[in-house]
Scaffold this active site. Structure first.
Site, PDB file in Angstrom:
ATOM      1  NE  ARG A  71      -9.382  10.959   9.089  1.00 54.65           N
ATOM      2  CZ  ARG A  71      -8.504  10.255   8.687  1.00 54.65           C
ATOM      3  NH1 ARG A  71      -7.351  10.583   8.864  1.00 54.65           N
ATOM      4  NH2 ARG A  71      -8.922   9.220   7.974  1.00 54.65           N
TER       5      ARG A  71
ATOM      6  CD  GLU B  90     -14.180   5.016  11.543  1.00 55.73           C
ATOM      7  OE1 GLU B  90     -14.473   5.830  12.731  1.00 55.73           O
ATOM      8  OE2 GLU B  90     -13.638   5.700  10.542  1.00 55.73           O
TER       9      GLU B  90
ATOM     10  NE  ARG C 214     -12.605  14.763  10.267  1.00 56.35           N
ATOM     11  CZ  ARG C 214     -12.735  13.759   9.925  1.00 56.35           C
ATOM     12  NH1 ARG C 214     -12.464  12.820  11.122  1.00 56.35           N
ATOM     13  NH2 ARG C 214     -12.701  13.046   8.841  1.00 56.35           N
TER      14      ARG C 214
END
Length: 358
Positions: free
Chosen positions: A248, A256, A290
């Site tokens: 990330r 998104e 992540r």
């Protein structure tokens, strides 16, 4: 370089019959102007020492000077690792190679190939941010290893514990504008010492199954390896066992995929990372497992590109670096990317609304 140019020219630059009515000044259609056209002309110059017909209409210097440019560009292309694949990369190579030549000539040459002019390119910084946040835990670095004094400096002063090497990124590994999956070769000493016993055993069994041409069994064993967070990848014509990491990008929040500009943001990150070996400074792990980190692609700081092109917000809730805020403001002032909208919706607010069922 000849082979690389020949391949690019052969696949991209041979005009078809249907294109013949719209050929540009250097013999290719509008659809192929750019990197492929430049590659074609460099390949041609390398073999004939002739500059393209029609260039005189775009530049002010003599044919002799033009030949000098092409000699320099041929050498620059030969030394580029990897060679330019996008219009921006090709434009940067031309600008850097001909930086001491007349502005009218450089811009004329770029216009001749339909490449971006200097004033339209995003100006990128070099090296690492000068205000790395505290708490960096470790660093990923791409194959081949790119060692710099700056990296060593920050490894020593910002708490980075170690450095890893990643394999080239597949376009499908980019989930959106701020998340990407990478693989780290287990040839790395730190990785090799941490490969689970069951994965090591599955690798041996898979090789035996492949030797016996029992490919169904080999595929079954590879699925077991994948389920354990590893994968066997082809790299430089060899099978490489690699560990999977989801990254990330720290300090930014991209739209998104279902939001306005979500596709464009993802496409920009794909263009930046695809096929590249990345260096990633990892700061920690988020609640989704992540790794949160800074990504460098051929020395280019990915977050800087995403912010300056208006493909993401500065995620101030998690990162206060002033460079990131500055790059976001630059994009806002230019109204580029998502900032072309008068009031773009913030992704963290969009996600909150979805969680609350609004």
């Amino acid at each position: 370089m000849g082979n690389a140019l020949r391949l690019l020219y052969g696949h991209c630059c041979k005009p078809t019959t249907t294109e013949s009515d719209s050929l540009g000044p250097h013999g290719v259609s509008a659809a192929t102007v750019g990197v492929s056209a430049l590659a074609r002309d460099l390949f041609h110059f390398e073999n004939t020492a002739q500059v393209p017909v029609g260039l005189n209409q775009h530049v002010v210097s003599s044919k002799k000077a033009q030949a000098n440019w092409y000699r320099k560009l041929v050498e620059s292309w030969r030394e580029a690792r990897p060679p330019p694949k996008t219009a921006e990369e090709a434009a940067r190579l031309v600008i850097k190679t001909l930086k001491n030549h007349q502005k009218a000539d450089v811009e004329g040459l770029l216009a001749f190939y339909g490449l971006p002019l200097p004033q339209t390119l995003v100006q990128l910084s070099t090296g690492v941010p000068t205000s790395l946040p505290q708490g960096v835990q470790y660093e990923f670095q791409t194959l081949p290893v790119i060692a710099t004094i700056l990296v060593i400096y920050f490894l020593g002063t910002q708490g980075v514990q170690y450095e890893l090497q990643t394999l080239p990124v597949d376009a499908k590994a980019v989930a959106d504008g701020d998340t990407v999956t990478v693989y780290v070769s287990t040839a790395d000493p730190r990785e090799s010492s941490n490969v689970p016993t069951e994965v090591q055993a599955a690798i041996i069994q898979r090789e035996k199954a492949r030797e016996k041409r029992n490919y169904a069994k080999a595929d079954e064993l590879h699925k077991k390896i994948i389920d354990a967070g590893y994968r066997v990848l082809q790299f430089q014509n060899e099978d490489v066992l690699a560990r999977k990491y989801r990254i990330r990008l720290r300090g930014i929040d991209a739209p998104e995929s279902k939001m306005p500009y979500g596709k464009e943001s993802k496409d920009e990150l794909v263009k930046l990372l695809q096929g590249k070996c990345l260096r990633v400074l990892v700061y920690g792990t988020d609640r989704y497992g992540r790794c949160v980190g800074d990504i460098y692609s051929n020395g280019i700081f990915a977050q800087e590109v995403m912010l300056k092109k208006g493909c993401a917000w500065h995620y101030t809730a998690y990162d206060q670096r002033p460079e990131l805020a500055k790059w976001e403001r630059e994009a806002q002032m230019k109204r580029v990317g998502l900032w072309a909208s008068s009031n773009p919706e913030k992704p963290w607010e969009w996600r909150k609304d979805r969680r609350e069922g609004r």
